[in-house]
Write an enzyme that holds these catalytic residues in place. Sequence first.
Site, PDB file in Angstrom:
ATOM      1  N   GLY A  47       0.808  -1.212   0.000  1.00  0.00           N
ATOM      2  CA  GLY A  47       0.000   0.000   0.000  1.00  0.00           C
ATOM      3  C   GLY A  47       0.843   1.265   0.000  1.00  0.00           C
ATOM      4  N   CYS A  48       1.874   1.276   0.816  1.00  0.00           N
ATOM      5  CA  CYS A  48       2.727   2.464   0.912  1.00  0.00           C
ATOM      6  C   CYS A  48       3.505   2.690  -0.378  1.00  0.00           C
ATOM      7  CB  CYS A  48       3.662   2.344   2.104  1.00  0.00           C
ATOM      8  SG  CYS A  48       2.751   2.288   3.672  1.00  0.00           S
ATOM      9  N   THR A  49       3.881   1.604  -1.041  1.00  0.00           N
ATOM     10  CA  THR A  49       4.563   1.727  -2.324  1.00  0.00           C
ATOM     11  C   THR A  49       3.620   2.306  -3.370  1.00  0.00           C
ATOM     12  OG1 THR A  49       6.108  -0.059  -1.821  1.00  0.00           O
ATOM     13  CG2 THR A  49       5.756   0.445  -4.155  1.00  0.00           C
TER      14      THR A  49
END
Length: 156
Positions: A47-49
Amino acid sequence: MSDQELAAGSAAPDFTLESDAGESVTLSSLKGKGVILYFYPKDNTAGCTAEAQGFRDHRDDFAALGYQILGVSRDSVKSHCNFRDKQSLNFPLLSDKEETVCNLYGVMKEKMMCGRKCFGIERSTFVIDPEGKILHALRGVKAKTHVEELLKLLKA
């Protein structure tokens, strides 16, 4: 954690954090420029990527609207450097290992991970105007759609 959640119209709390470039970044030194300050849970996670890639791909769109992007997580500068290089990120990542800024902005929340309660960063974005006021406080945003939704909001 702060007693009150920051909201639109609040003064953005000032801070100084170390960036992936090894430099200190102080919010008040950016006065006169709009800032997209986004908090994310962890470098190199799916998700953060996806969220970071969205900000990377639309950095010029935000710049055209008068905003620079700053990403904040509890990861180390070394981790940020790896994440930046692996994803070709083109904006500063700030390390808040002590959770000082996370607590100032009220983004540390109780979460459920693998059936256990823990505290972590609630994916949140603060849009700060050139005078240092919060224009938008967006909490619990979705990693994959957030950047596009934020652009639409700022263009409206």
